[in-house]
Design a protein around this motif. Sequence first.
Motif, mmCIF file in Angstrom:
data_model
loop_
_atom_site.group_PDB
_atom_site.id
_atom_site.type_symbol
_atom_site.label_atom_id
_atom_site.label_comp_id
_atom_site.label_asym_id
_atom_site.label_seq_id
_atom_site.Cartn_x
_atom_site.Cartn_y
_atom_site.Cartn_z
ATOM 1 N N HIS A 124 0.905 -1.385 -0.016
ATOM 2 C CA HIS A 124 0.102 -0.082 0.049
ATOM 3 C C HIS A 124 0.871 1.332 -0.047
ATOM 4 C CE1 HIS A 124 0.600 -0.502 4.492
ATOM 5 N NE2 HIS A 124 0.679 0.583 4.525
ATOM 6 N N VAL A 125 2.108 1.270 0.592
ATOM 7 C CA VAL A 125 3.051 2.425 0.538
ATOM 8 C C VAL A 125 3.578 2.551 -0.953
ATOM 9 C CG1 VAL A 125 5.379 3.214 1.289
ATOM 10 C CG2 VAL A 125 3.650 1.976 2.864
ATOM 11 N N THR A 126 3.571 1.486 -1.901
ATOM 12 C CA THR A 126 3.529 1.784 -3.078
ATOM 13 C C THR A 126 2.669 2.504 -3.814
ATOM 14 O OG1 THR A 126 5.159 0.074 -3.073
ATOM 15 C CG2 THR A 126 4.421 0.925 -5.298
ATOM 16 N N VAL A 127 1.409 2.192 -3.576
ATOM 17 C CA VAL A 127 0.262 2.804 -4.038
ATOM 18 C C VAL A 127 0.142 4.164 -3.804
ATOM 19 C CG1 VAL A 127 -2.393 2.735 -4.147
ATOM 20 C CG2 VAL A 127 -0.925 0.683 -4.067
ATOM 21 N N SER A 128 0.403 4.454 -2.211
ATOM 22 C CA SER A 128 0.327 5.673 -2.134
ATOM 23 C C SER A 128 1.483 6.692 -2.638
ATOM 24 C CB SER A 128 0.635 5.694 -0.413
ATOM 25 O OG SER A 128 0.531 7.339 0.181
ATOM 26 N N ARG A 129 2.558 6.343 -2.737
ATOM 27 C CA ARG A 129 3.701 7.091 -3.571
ATOM 28 C C ARG A 129 3.282 7.449 -4.901
ATOM 29 N NH1 ARG A 129 8.795 3.702 -1.432
ATOM 30 N NH2 ARG A 129 9.264 4.650 0.473
ATOM 31 N N ALA A 130 2.504 6.385 -5.726
ATOM 32 C CA ALA A 130 2.264 6.619 -7.110
ATOM 33 C C ALA A 130 1.200 7.671 -7.075
ATOM 34 C CB ALA A 130 1.796 5.138 -7.622
ATOM 35 N N LEU A 131 0.116 7.386 -6.100
ATOM 36 C CA LEU A 131 -1.119 8.315 -6.594
ATOM 37 C C LEU A 131 -0.685 9.909 -5.947
ATOM 38 C CD1 LEU A 131 -3.966 5.933 -5.112
ATOM 39 C CD2 LEU A 131 -3.317 6.753 -7.374
ATOM 40 N N ARG A 132 0.178 9.790 -5.098
ATOM 41 C CA ARG A 132 0.833 11.395 -4.724
ATOM 42 C C ARG A 132 2.145 11.905 -5.521
ATOM 43 N NH1 ARG A 132 3.233 11.231 -0.124
ATOM 44 N NH2 ARG A 132 3.267 9.072 0.127
ATOM 45 N N ASN A 133 2.223 11.009 -6.707
ATOM 46 C CA ASN A 133 3.417 11.623 -7.300
ATOM 47 C C ASN A 133 4.694 11.727 -6.623
ATOM 48 O OD1 ASN A 133 2.053 10.999 -10.051
ATOM 49 N ND2 ASN A 133 0.835 13.080 -9.386
ATOM 50 N N THR A 134 4.920 10.903 -5.523
ATOM 51 C CA THR A 134 6.091 10.902 -4.776
ATOM 52 C C THR A 134 6.868 9.658 -4.725
ATOM 53 O OG1 THR A 134 4.964 10.363 -2.927
ATOM 54 C CG2 THR A 134 5.115 12.781 -3.291
ATOM 55 N N GLY A 135 8.313 9.868 -4.556
ATOM 56 C CA GLY A 135 8.930 8.427 -4.055
ATOM 57 C C GLY A 135 9.270 7.790 -5.455
ATOM 58 N N SER A 136 10.100 6.843 -5.142
ATOM 59 C CA SER A 136 10.890 5.971 -6.625
ATOM 60 C C SER A 136 9.762 4.662 -6.945
ATOM 61 C CB SER A 136 12.254 5.599 -6.063
ATOM 62 O OG SER A 136 11.877 4.465 -5.042
ATOM 63 N N VAL A 137 9.003 5.159 -7.756
ATOM 64 C CA VAL A 137 7.943 4.091 -8.333
ATOM 65 C C VAL A 137 8.121 4.060 -9.975
ATOM 66 C CG1 VAL A 137 5.426 3.322 -8.551
ATOM 67 C CG2 VAL A 137 6.517 4.736 -6.468
ATOM 68 N N LYS A 138 8.375 2.951 -10.495
ATOM 69 C CA LYS A 138 8.461 2.959 -11.840
ATOM 70 C C LYS A 138 7.392 3.588 -12.631
ATOM 71 C CE LYS A 138 11.594 -1.088 -11.605
ATOM 72 N NZ LYS A 138 11.636 -2.445 -12.165
ATOM 73 N N GLU A 139 7.561 4.186 -13.753
ATOM 74 C CA GLU A 139 6.480 4.863 -14.336
ATOM 75 C C GLU A 139 5.470 4.071 -14.809
ATOM 76 O OE1 GLU A 139 4.412 7.754 -15.542
ATOM 77 O OE2 GLU A 139 6.337 7.835 -14.377
ATOM 78 N N GLU A 140 5.996 2.708 -15.326
ATOM 79 C CA GLU A 140 4.950 1.747 -15.749
ATOM 80 C C GLU A 140 4.007 1.194 -14.528
ATOM 81 O OE1 GLU A 140 4.956 -3.040 -17.300
ATOM 82 O OE2 GLU A 140 6.846 -1.713 -17.337
ATOM 83 N N THR A 141 4.716 1.204 -13.391
ATOM 84 C CA THR A 141 3.845 0.638 -12.166
ATOM 85 C C THR A 141 2.931 1.722 -11.816
ATOM 86 O OG1 THR A 141 5.784 -0.758 -11.411
ATOM 87 C CG2 THR A 141 4.070 -0.143 -9.697
#
Length: 334
Positions: free
Chosen positions: A18-35
């Motif tokens: 869920h932390v990865t989801v949170s980062r992606a939806l807030r456009n923060t952190g190191s999340v791959k663009e595809e993910t």
Amino acid sequence: MKGSITIKDVARELGIHHVTVSRALRNTGSVKEETRKLIKQKATELGYKPNHLARDFRNKRSNVLAVVVPDLRPYFFSKFVSDFMETAKEQGYTVMIFQSGEKPGIEKDIIDSLIGYRVAGVVASVTKDTAQESHFDVLREENIPYVFFDRAPERTSASQVLVDNFKGAYDAVTAMINSGKKRIAYISTQYRHQIFRDRLAGYKQALKDNNLPFCDEMVVEGGFFMKDGFVHAETLMGLKQKPDGILAVRDEIGIGVIKYLKKAGYHVPNDVAVIGFDNDPMGVACEPELTTVQQSIPSMVASSFDLLLTQIKSNKLSFEKKIIEPKIIYRGSV
């Protein structure tokens, strides 16, 4: 139902944290663009809507601090936690305690969970296998200050309060040499964290500076408790060239050493001197009382709390490194 969809629902659907989801939806952190695209697509599909009220609630500063330690059983960590709680209470803070069990995976889960607890700050001593601080990035992204004490990742940009472990071991070996000992052994641990490497280096350097040879067989590694000290002492005293001094990486191990030596008919310190680390109160309950390397827990607590509080009040993460000087507490085993 769509209005009740949460970040954890999105994470569950995708099988990711869920932390990865949170980062992606807030456009923060190191999340791959595809993910990131996949997460946003799934969130839209499920009808996820950001809960701004909950977000604002999370973003408020609380009066809760978190302390993360590898193990609460050793005196050093239990005493640090107890003193830190008292210090925090005096300043109007409450403290949550977490134990990683020396497992990096559990440590990571703990750090991830702290976001939901809205902690104002974190002090942490990492596991024996934590070399990187990447899983602490989630705190940095949420502007939650954290300070490492005693054990820190070897590469970190966070504030830290450490003991000069090299000097502690160096001084302990020198103390035994000054008392007339010439064959000094070292009971270490299989852990590879920097603090244990520093103690081994201090042991070796003290021998070198006093023109005494270093022998591999004089260094044994193993467990962390009294029974281990007993077993390792038996191994060392079985050598052809027996040691006349033993430095133990922890007081509890040192007490186990004394128990074996007395049982085997050796006199401490005339036949064998013994020094431990940590100034554990159990050291004065054995006979003779254990000489030890004190790591000034009060100084470590005060420095850790001050560094954390400064960042909380300034609302700005910073880096500062403080080194605590160890001190030999002489008792009856040297």
